[in-house]
Design a protein around this motif. Structure first.
Motif, mmCIF file in Angstrom:
data_model
loop_
_atom_site.group_PDB
_atom_site.id
_atom_site.type_symbol
_atom_site.label_atom_id
_atom_site.label_comp_id
_atom_site.label_asym_id
_atom_site.label_seq_id
_atom_site.Cartn_x
_atom_site.Cartn_y
_atom_site.Cartn_z
ATOM 1 N N MET A 1 1.091 -1.667 0.219
ATOM 2 C CA MET A 1 -0.035 0.117 -0.098
ATOM 3 C C MET A 1 0.831 1.628 0.091
ATOM 4 O O MET A 1 1.621 1.602 0.782
ATOM 5 N N LYS A 2 0.703 2.006 -0.465
ATOM 6 C CA LYS A 2 0.965 3.579 -1.324
ATOM 7 C C LYS A 2 0.514 4.220 0.262
ATOM 8 O O LYS A 2 -0.555 4.610 0.017
ATOM 9 N N ILE A 3 1.716 5.375 0.207
ATOM 10 C CA ILE A 3 1.139 6.690 1.409
ATOM 11 C C ILE A 3 1.247 8.100 0.814
ATOM 12 O O ILE A 3 2.434 8.030 0.315
ATOM 13 N N VAL A 4 0.057 7.974 0.960
ATOM 14 C CA VAL A 4 -0.350 9.629 0.608
ATOM 15 C C VAL A 4 -0.614 10.382 2.011
ATOM 16 O O VAL A 4 -1.094 10.315 2.325
ATOM 17 N N ILE A 5 0.508 11.799 2.125
ATOM 18 C CA ILE A 5 0.126 12.565 3.487
ATOM 19 C C ILE A 5 -0.963 13.771 2.756
ATOM 20 O O ILE A 5 -0.619 14.221 1.545
ATOM 21 N N GLN A 6 -2.104 13.820 3.266
ATOM 22 C CA GLN A 6 -2.768 14.504 2.992
ATOM 23 C C GLN A 6 -3.331 15.463 4.297
ATOM 24 O O GLN A 6 -3.258 15.767 5.277
ATOM 25 N N LYS A 7 -2.707 16.711 4.415
ATOM 26 C CA LYS A 7 -2.136 18.576 5.315
ATOM 27 C C LYS A 7 -3.778 19.145 4.359
ATOM 28 O O LYS A 7 -3.567 19.994 3.534
ATOM 29 N N GLU B 1 -12.060 11.055 -2.067
ATOM 30 C CA GLU B 1 -11.744 10.698 -3.421
ATOM 31 C C GLU B 1 -10.519 11.109 -3.854
ATOM 32 O O GLU B 1 -9.780 11.229 -5.208
ATOM 33 N N HIS B 2 -9.698 11.768 -2.941
ATOM 34 C CA HIS B 2 -7.994 12.139 -3.914
ATOM 35 C C HIS B 2 -7.087 11.024 -2.840
ATOM 36 O O HIS B 2 -5.373 11.581 -2.934
ATOM 37 N N PRO C 1 -11.658 21.155 -5.182
ATOM 38 C CA PRO C 1 -10.802 20.011 -5.584
ATOM 39 C C PRO C 1 -10.538 18.959 -6.844
ATOM 40 O O PRO C 1 -9.870 18.660 -7.109
ATOM 41 N N GLU C 2 -11.323 19.893 -7.582
ATOM 42 C CA GLU C 2 -10.724 19.291 -9.031
ATOM 43 C C GLU C 2 -10.068 19.984 -9.907
ATOM 44 O O GLU C 2 -9.477 19.307 -10.675
ATOM 45 N N LYS C 3 -9.853 20.921 -9.458
ATOM 46 C CA LYS C 3 -8.017 21.725 -9.897
ATOM 47 C C LYS C 3 -7.187 20.850 -9.899
ATOM 48 O O LYS C 3 -7.190 20.272 -8.610
ATOM 49 N N GLU C 4 -6.109 21.372 -10.613
ATOM 50 C CA GLU C 4 -4.812 20.778 -10.569
ATOM 51 C C GLU C 4 -3.975 21.154 -9.633
ATOM 52 O O GLU C 4 -2.899 20.701 -9.219
ATOM 53 N N GLY C 5 -4.067 22.001 -9.370
ATOM 54 C CA GLY C 5 -3.325 23.216 -8.105
ATOM 55 C C GLY C 5 -1.355 23.364 -8.639
ATOM 56 O O GLY C 5 -1.811 23.421 -10.175
ATOM 57 N N THR C 6 -0.692 23.487 -7.329
ATOM 58 C CA THR C 6 0.715 23.279 -7.902
ATOM 59 C C THR C 6 1.859 22.342 -7.567
ATOM 60 O O THR C 6 1.316 21.843 -6.801
ATOM 61 N N VAL C 7 2.156 21.936 -8.087
ATOM 62 C CA VAL C 7 3.339 21.017 -7.915
ATOM 63 C C VAL C 7 4.712 21.135 -7.960
ATOM 64 O O VAL C 7 5.155 21.627 -8.791
#
Ligand code: ADP
Ligand code: ASP
Ligand code: MG
Length: 457
Positions: free
Chosen positions: A1-7, A28-29, A298-304
């Motif tokens: 399982m990969k982990i994603v941090i959501q702050k 969803e994300h 939340p559907e917008k791509e945002g910045t990486v």
């Protein structure tokens, strides 16, 4: 399982509607067939400021004022919990836990008042309550929603794994120990659970609660991301990423899709406070992509934010820092006087203050300071040697872009946008990628809009 941090920052959990949106964002994300999120939360918007006020009120006034402010916090949080949690038993449990937290705060406020002493250690214990309260509510709301998906949701007290130094109010994370202690979190997530925890707070080896500095949740998220070798760190805020300008000032500002760590750092240094890039450096250094996203869209791509971008653009964005101070120091006598420069830099060295911009001339120099703390020291140092003139209510406006100096005509366009507005200082050449100007606060927004129109619209 990969982990994603959501702050999630303060505005993304400010009320029941915002928390409900954040719950859906986690579903969803954050949750996919092959990934599980660890959610790191800030306090609800404004709560840390209120906690700071409460701790100071407890010291200065009778306890009546601070206790009244605590009652208001209790009501605000209870309301959010009631709106979000439909199961009565779950709500009763949360209500009970929250009440315990506010009782802890009341005890601390009384203690501070009685002792007439507010140590940094007691501040941290008091300031930690915002994140502890928001995460208690959020965890219950998320757990309830995830029951439908048959996914379990754990609340991890960050203080059990986020070990820090004992420099209260700006404690340093002990990354080695954090890595070791986060194994428990990793194994829960590996089994398919979702985790909720707090940003901003930690604990010393001796068990004392600490905080890592204002806006520190981004830093917490980065450290946790590195410890768990996360696939990605998502910073959910109230704007769709890092933009060409603060959208509150220039509504036409647009999202910068990919930004290098260096560009983001320069924008932030000069006032684009969407996040403190240095706080996410540990993640960027390990090549973990950090994405800045909007919890409102939340559907917008945002910045990486990446280590380095492939392309070099002339202009990245415009940063603004308001309410700065402009200090002009002139030598007594029209001679260049190296002793004055020496004195000024010695005083600055002692105070630890770094001017945002400097401009030199034959008999003196101007310095722009974001923080006025160093000025009394400078004044004292210059006594008898030079004259110090202080201008307050100024704004520093900075054009940031890696190709600023190689692109011709930028300065001409900048002056065109400035028009007849009085500019009190210009700093250009200190870095290859920034030009700063200082104007009066009350004209700053107008100048920024014009510059934005000139370079980005
Ligand atoms: P959070 O509470 O999520 O941590 P912050 O208030 O710290 O959020 O940061 C988000 C705010 O940063 C936005 O509301 C915006 O007004 C401000 N901001 C300043 N400059 C910029 C910029 N260049 N791009 C995006 N937002 C910016
Ligand atoms: N709640 C803390 C603050 O307001 C930390 C954060 O939100 O990042 O500074
Ligand atoms: Mg922030």
């Amino acid at each position: 399982m990969k982990i994603v941090i959501q702050k999630f920052g303060g505005t993304s959990v400010e009320d029941a509607a915002a928390m409900a949106r954040a719950v859906e964002i986690v579903r969803e994300h954050g949750i996919t067939r092959r990934s599980r999120p660890l959610v790191a939360l800030s306090a609800c918007a404004g709560v840390t400021n209120v906690l700071i006020r409460i701790s100071e009120l407890a010291l200065k006034e009778t306890t009546k004022e601070s206790l009244a402010a605590i009652d208001q916090l209790e009501v605000r949080h209870a309301r959010i919990a009631r709106e979000l949690i439909s199961d009565d038993t779950a709500f009763a449990n949360v209500h009970h836990t929250l009440h315990g937290l506010w009782e802890e705060l009341r005890t601390l406020a009384r203690g501070v008042n009685l002792l007439g002493e507010l140590t940094l250690k007691s501040r941290d214990q008091m300031h930690s309550l915002g994140e502890r309260a928001s995460s208690t509510i959020f965890h219950a709301a998320l757990a309830e929603r995830l029951q439908e998906d048959t996914i379990t949701c754990h609340l991890f007290d960050a203080r059990d794994f986020f070990i820090t130094s004992n420099e209260f109010t700006s404690a340093r994370p002990m990354t080695g120990e954090i890595h070791r202690r986060m194994k428990r979190v990793r194994s829960a997530l590996a089994k398919g659970a979702v985790g909720v925890t707090q940003g901003f707070i930690g604990r010393t080896f001796a068990g004392e609660t600490t905080t890592i500095g204002r806006g520190g949740s981004d830093f917490s998220a980065a450290i946790m991301g590195v410890a768990l070798n996360a696939r990605e760190i998502q910073i959910w805020t109230d704007v769709a990423g890092i933009m060409t300008c603060d959208p509150r000032i220039a509504p036409q500002a647009r999202t910068i899709e990919r930004i290098s760590f260096h560009e983001a750092s320069e924008l932030a240094f000069f006032g684009a406070k969407v996040l403190h890039p240095e706080t996410i450096w540990p993640a960027v250094e390990k090549s973990i992509p950090v994405r800045v996203l909007s919890s409102k869209e939340p559907e917008k791509e945002g910045t990486v934010i990446v280590h380095q971008t492939e392309e070099t653009r002339a202009m990245t964005g415009i940063a603004v820092k308001k309410s700065i101070s402009l200090v002009r120091i002139s030598a007594n006598g029209l001679q260049p006087n190296p002793a004055v420069q020496q004195t000024v830099w010695d005083a600055l060295g002692k105070s630890g203050a770094i001017p945002l911009a400097v401009s030199l001339s034959v008999d003196g120099a101007s310095y722009a300071f974001g923080d006025a703390g160093a000025i009394p020291l400078l004044r004292a140092a210059c006594e008898g040697l030079a004259t110090l003139a202080l201008g307050t209510n100024r704004s520093l406006i900075t054009l940031v872009g890696p190709g600023l100096q190689t692109q011709s005509g930028i300065a001409a366009r900048m002056f065109r946008a400035l028009g007849r507005t009085n500019c009190e200082m210009i700093s250009y050449g200190g870095s290859e990628s920034a030009i700063s100007l200082v104007v009066q606060d009350d004209v700053a927004n107008r100048v920024v809009k014009k510059l934005h129109a000139e370079f980005f619209e």
